[in-house]
Design an enzyme around this catalytic site. Sequence first.
Site, PDB file in Angstrom:
ATOM      1  N   SER A   1     -10.812  -7.028  -4.131  1.00  0.00           N
ATOM      2  CA  SER A   1     -11.823  -7.018  -4.685  1.00  0.00           C
ATOM      3  C   SER A   1     -13.135  -5.488  -4.566  1.00  0.00           C
ATOM      4  O   SER A   1     -13.987  -5.350  -5.165  1.00  0.00           O
ATOM      5  CB  SER A   1     -12.998  -8.176  -4.004  1.00  0.00           C
ATOM      6  OG  SER A   1     -12.911  -8.150  -2.550  1.00  0.00           O
TER       7      SER A   1
ATOM      8  N   ASP B   1       0.823  -1.370   0.056  1.00  0.00           N
ATOM      9  CA  ASP B   1       0.053  -0.089   0.082  1.00  0.00           C
ATOM     10  C   ASP B   1       0.888   1.338  -0.015  1.00  0.00           C
ATOM     11  O   ASP B   1       1.899   1.462   0.452  1.00  0.00           O
ATOM     12  CB  ASP B   1      -0.822  -0.033   1.155  1.00  0.00           C
ATOM     13  CG  ASP B   1      -1.924   0.790   1.027  1.00  0.00           C
ATOM     14  OD1 ASP B   1      -2.621   1.448   0.181  1.00  0.00           O
ATOM     15  OD2 ASP B   1      -2.704   1.338   1.974  1.00  0.00           O
TER      16      ASP B   1
ATOM     17  N   TRP C   1       2.899   8.167  -2.895  1.00  0.00           N
ATOM     18  CA  TRP C   1       4.326   8.134  -2.971  1.00  0.00           C
ATOM     19  C   TRP C   1       4.413   9.038  -4.312  1.00  0.00           C
ATOM     20  O   TRP C   1       5.298   9.822  -4.474  1.00  0.00           O
ATOM     21  CB  TRP C   1       4.892   6.788  -3.452  1.00  0.00           C
ATOM     22  CG  TRP C   1       6.352   6.663  -3.800  1.00  0.00           C
ATOM     23  CD1 TRP C   1       7.582   6.644  -2.933  1.00  0.00           C
ATOM     24  CD2 TRP C   1       6.940   6.837  -5.008  1.00  0.00           C
ATOM     25  NE1 TRP C   1       8.556   6.554  -3.575  1.00  0.00           N
ATOM     26  CE2 TRP C   1       8.032   6.893  -4.987  1.00  0.00           C
ATOM     27  CE3 TRP C   1       6.290   6.913  -6.249  1.00  0.00           C
ATOM     28  CZ2 TRP C   1       9.231   7.008  -6.163  1.00  0.00           C
ATOM     29  CZ3 TRP C   1       7.147   7.016  -7.455  1.00  0.00           C
ATOM     30  CH2 TRP C   1       8.671   7.123  -7.270  1.00  0.00           C
TER      31      TRP C   1
ATOM     32  N   ASN D   1     -11.232  -2.505  -4.941  1.00  0.00           N
ATOM     33  CA  ASN D   1     -10.386  -1.682  -5.894  1.00  0.00           C
ATOM     34  C   ASN D   1     -11.208  -1.417  -6.990  1.00  0.00           C
ATOM     35  O   ASN D   1     -10.645  -0.427  -7.700  1.00  0.00           O
ATOM     36  CB  ASN D   1      -8.930  -2.179  -6.134  1.00  0.00           C
ATOM     37  CG  ASN D   1      -8.035  -1.818  -4.855  1.00  0.00           C
ATOM     38  OD1 ASN D   1      -7.201  -2.809  -4.869  1.00  0.00           O
ATOM     39  ND2 ASN D   1      -8.235  -1.143  -4.073  1.00  0.00           N
TER      40      ASN D   1
HETATM   41  C1  IPE Z   1      -5.451  -2.679  -0.200  1.00  0.00           C
HETATM   42  O1  IPE Z   1      -4.808  -1.371  -0.417  1.00  0.00           O
HETATM   43  C2  IPE Z   1      -5.251  -3.460  -1.376  1.00  0.00           C
HETATM   44  C3  IPE Z   1      -4.147  -3.768  -1.814  1.00  0.00           C
HETATM   45  C4  IPE Z   1      -2.796  -3.151  -1.446  1.00  0.00           C
HETATM   46  C5  IPE Z   1      -4.197  -4.294  -3.176  1.00  0.00           C
HETATM   47  P1  IPE Z   1      -5.929  -0.185  -0.432  1.00  0.00           P
HETATM   48  O2  IPE Z   1      -5.483   1.134  -0.498  1.00  0.00           O
HETATM   49  O3  IPE Z   1      -7.119  -0.725  -1.477  1.00  0.00           O
HETATM   50  O4  IPE Z   1      -6.959  -0.362   1.049  1.00  0.00           O
HETATM   51  P2  IPE Z   1      -7.822   0.712   1.941  1.00  0.00           P
HETATM   52  O5  IPE Z   1      -8.882   0.974   0.712  1.00  0.00           O
HETATM   53  O6  IPE Z   1      -7.079   2.057   2.245  1.00  0.00           O
HETATM   54  O7  IPE Z   1      -8.494   0.146   3.055  1.00  0.00           O
HETATM   55  C1  IPE Z   2      -1.675   0.144  -3.381  1.00  0.00           C
HETATM   56  O1  IPE Z   2      -1.280   1.511  -3.561  1.00  0.00           O
HETATM   57  C2  IPE Z   2      -1.932  -0.323  -4.599  1.00  0.00           C
HETATM   58  C3  IPE Z   2      -3.403  -0.832  -4.965  1.00  0.00           C
HETATM   59  C4  IPE Z   2      -4.464  -0.874  -4.003  1.00  0.00           C
HETATM   60  C5  IPE Z   2      -3.379  -1.222  -6.278  1.00  0.00           C
HETATM   61  P1  IPE Z   2      -2.530   2.430  -3.376  1.00  0.00           P
HETATM   62  O2  IPE Z   2      -3.039   2.832  -4.742  1.00  0.00           O
HETATM   63  O3  IPE Z   2      -3.811   2.194  -2.411  1.00  0.00           O
HETATM   64  O4  IPE Z   2      -1.846   3.910  -2.916  1.00  0.00           O
HETATM   65  P2  IPE Z   2      -2.369   4.946  -1.580  1.00  0.00           P
HETATM   66  O5  IPE Z   2      -2.982   4.248  -0.583  1.00  0.00           O
HETATM   67  O6  IPE Z   2      -3.632   5.628  -2.424  1.00  0.00           O
HETATM   68  O7  IPE Z   2      -1.315   5.804  -1.393  1.00  0.00           O
HETATM   69 MG    MG Z   3      -4.021   2.496  -0.433  1.00  0.00          MG
END
Ligand code: IPE
Ligand code: IPE
Ligand code: MG
Length: 259
Positions: A79, A33, A38, A81
């Site tokens: 699921s 995450d 970043w 995302n």
């Molecule tokens: C969890 O990250 C899912 C993955 C890393 C693939 P998210 O960024 O989707 O989680 P939430 O929504 O902050 O809980």
């Molecule tokens: C995790 O990074 C990757 C996926 C969930 C696919 P994020 O995209 O959730 O990054 P943040 O949490 O928005 O920084």
């Molecule tokens: Mg995230």
Amino acid sequence: MGAKAPLPINRGEASGDPTKARLIPRHVAVVMDGNGRWAQARGKARIQGHRRGVETARQLTSLCGRAGVEYLTLFAFSSENWKRPLEEVRFLSQLLISSLENEIPRLQENQIQLNVIGDFRPFGHKVEELIARARDQTLSNTAMTLTIALNYGGRWDLTKAVRELATACEERRMTASEIDESTLSQTLSTGNLPDPDLFIRTGGEIRLSNFLLWQLAYTELFFTDNLWPDFGEAQFEQALDAYKRRQRRFGQTGEQVTT
Ligand code: IPE
Ligand code: IPE
Ligand code: MG
């Protein structure tokens, strides 16, 4: 790496031989995450963070191989995302295709078996084919198993398993009394994997976000504020170091575990 504990106190009973202390986790599961943040912190589009994130995943795979980790499971797309902007979902799906295409030779070279969990059908035929091909080609690799969780959710996994067991009962292939923790575990999408010993989540959030809900019951949890693209060798060493210092009791007392 910081100062080390003088004595090995960690016992990896969850992962195989109960009499053997395991200082290296046999199975590491990671919520990668922080890619978006970043990139945003650098004035870049979120997708640039995802691009960098793939490099971090590649590096961690190799670090795990060197450390003697046998199973690495990476949460790549949940699921939930799908709720993201269409453009980001499309980019992630394209990135998935190109990563699968590019990584197969490296997996072969390093004797890594590829496994995918989750309902990846919505990503389309091309992804399904690529996954099938990558699985076939790496089937006999024995150094490590890399599992990618794709359109995965712990609740989806449990619901699917319960439905399968209920169907087996309806069709009289089994009886309800035969359903126990072991049959349920084996019916989950991780049926061929041991439960994770170490869970790592980058990005500063202290939650599971519907990752391996059942499988993490006795996993050691490690949360870090580092954003995923910044999670390198030093950060992984920190996680391993924290793991070594944990005393895994599985319900027993500390005295029972040390004697
Ligand atoms: C969890 O990250 C899912 C993955 C890393 C693939 P998210 O960024 O989707 O989680 P939430 O929504 O902050 O809980
Ligand atoms: C995790 O990074 C990757 C996926 C969930 C696919 P994020 O995209 O959730 O990054 P943040 O949490 O928005 O920084
Ligand atoms: Mg995230």
